[in-house]
Design a protein around this motif. Sequence first.
Motif, short mmCIF file in Angstrom:
data_model
loop_
_atom_site.label_atom_id
_atom_site.label_comp_id
_atom_site.label_asym_id
_atom_site.label_seq_id
_atom_site.Cartn_x
_atom_site.Cartn_y
_atom_site.Cartn_z
N UNK A 172 57.63 84.84 24.80
CA UNK A 172 56.50 84.67 23.89
C UNK A 172 55.17 84.94 24.56
N UNK A 173 55.09 84.69 25.88
CA UNK A 173 53.83 84.91 26.57
C UNK A 173 53.43 86.38 26.63
N UNK A 174 54.37 87.29 26.36
CA UNK A 174 54.02 88.70 26.30
C UNK A 174 53.27 89.02 25.03
N UNK A 175 53.41 88.18 24.01
CA UNK A 175 52.77 88.43 22.72
C UNK A 175 51.43 87.72 22.63
N UNK A 176 51.36 86.51 23.17
CA UNK A 176 50.12 85.73 23.13
C UNK A 176 49.07 86.41 24.01
N UNK A 177 47.83 86.56 23.55
CA UNK A 177 46.78 87.16 24.39
C UNK A 177 46.63 86.41 25.71
N UNK A 178 46.39 87.16 26.78
CA UNK A 178 46.34 86.57 28.11
C UNK A 178 45.27 85.50 28.23
N UNK A 179 44.11 85.73 27.64
CA UNK A 179 43.02 84.77 27.76
C UNK A 179 43.37 83.47 27.06
N UNK A 180 44.15 83.54 25.97
CA UNK A 180 44.57 82.33 25.27
C UNK A 180 45.54 81.53 26.14
N UNK A 181 46.44 82.24 26.82
CA UNK A 181 47.35 81.56 27.74
C UNK A 181 46.59 80.87 28.85
N UNK A 182 45.60 81.55 29.40
CA UNK A 182 44.79 80.96 30.47
C UNK A 182 44.03 79.73 29.98
N UNK A 183 43.43 79.82 28.81
CA UNK A 183 42.71 78.67 28.25
C UNK A 183 43.65 77.50 27.99
N UNK A 184 44.85 77.79 27.49
CA UNK A 184 45.81 76.73 27.22
C UNK A 184 46.24 76.01 28.49
N UNK A 185 46.47 76.77 29.56
CA UNK A 185 46.85 76.14 30.83
C UNK A 185 45.70 75.31 31.39
N UNK A 186 44.47 75.84 31.28
CA UNK A 186 43.31 75.07 31.76
C UNK A 186 43.15 73.77 30.98
N UNK A 187 43.33 73.83 29.66
CA UNK A 187 43.22 72.62 28.84
C UNK A 187 44.32 71.62 29.19
N UNK A 188 45.52 72.11 29.43
CA UNK A 188 46.63 71.23 29.80
C UNK A 188 46.32 70.50 31.11
N UNK A 189 45.77 71.19 32.08
CA UNK A 189 45.45 70.54 33.35
C UNK A 189 44.27 69.59 33.22
N UNK A 190 43.34 69.88 32.33
CA UNK A 190 42.23 68.94 32.12
C UNK A 190 42.76 67.64 31.52
#
Length: 296
Positions: free
Chosen positions: A111-129
Amino acid sequence: MREGRPASFYWLAAFFGAFLLFLYGPMIAIVALSFQGPSGGLTFPMNGVSLHWFEKLWSGGGIVDIKSAFVRSLKLGLVVMGLTVVLSTLAGLAFRKTFRGQAMLFYVAVASLIVPSIITSLGIALQFRLLDDAIKAYAPAFIADDWTTGMGLYTSALGAHLTWTLPFGLLIMFAIFNRFDHRFEEAARDLGATPWQTFRHVVLPIILPSLVGVGLFGFTLSWDEIARSSQAVGEKNTLPLELQALTTTVTTPEIYALGTVTTGVSFLVIGAALGAILLLRARQARHGSDAGKGMV
């Protein structure tokens, strides 16, 4: 009698040559401009030919600490490469058998191939916050006073890069095992080999050249990744992020020298991987020939 080539061949060849020039022309121009003299600029014509900008780049007195950024990206790329090879191999072996939830797990993995890369990065950053807030609220006694966040190269950035490399590795392993001859494993089991011995001495030597390709994918995708690293890398940037930040402020060919160095590393890794694949295949062919002579 020798037949001449049709006119369409030359038109297509010219079109392909123009496409290659369009594709690699900017890279060739950057490499050429990086070898200018001390008075060189960012455009043609070149002002002299020298290694001045490479010397300035590696001296540590330039626009960026290239050595630290280079080492960070290199170490992260090697870790991503190793994890991509190991996890892709294990996943490929697991998917050879049917199990409950197999289809859902596959779609989640790619699924990560379909999701825009910047959205994946933002999601990981939010998860760590959110994780940081939970640690500070519920486990203050177990963290240092100067602890700020769990984000870093080998936590959030590593996870972000694996969301990009693992799907490719998994798809490659699917292709490898789909054409794998199961009779080799059956013969090993008939001779009394354990599952581990079968994998170690039969399966692994056969798929090893392909694993080199998986590792190549993992390293190169991590080496030049920007979007997935932008929000999840933490306090210290990787080399591509440093390079991106410099594109709006640098007015010397030093940035071209940096681009030439990073491109050279990519080609070096590709050449090493192709050389390893050729050596492994030659070794397999030699062993197969020796086995055939032994049977005779």
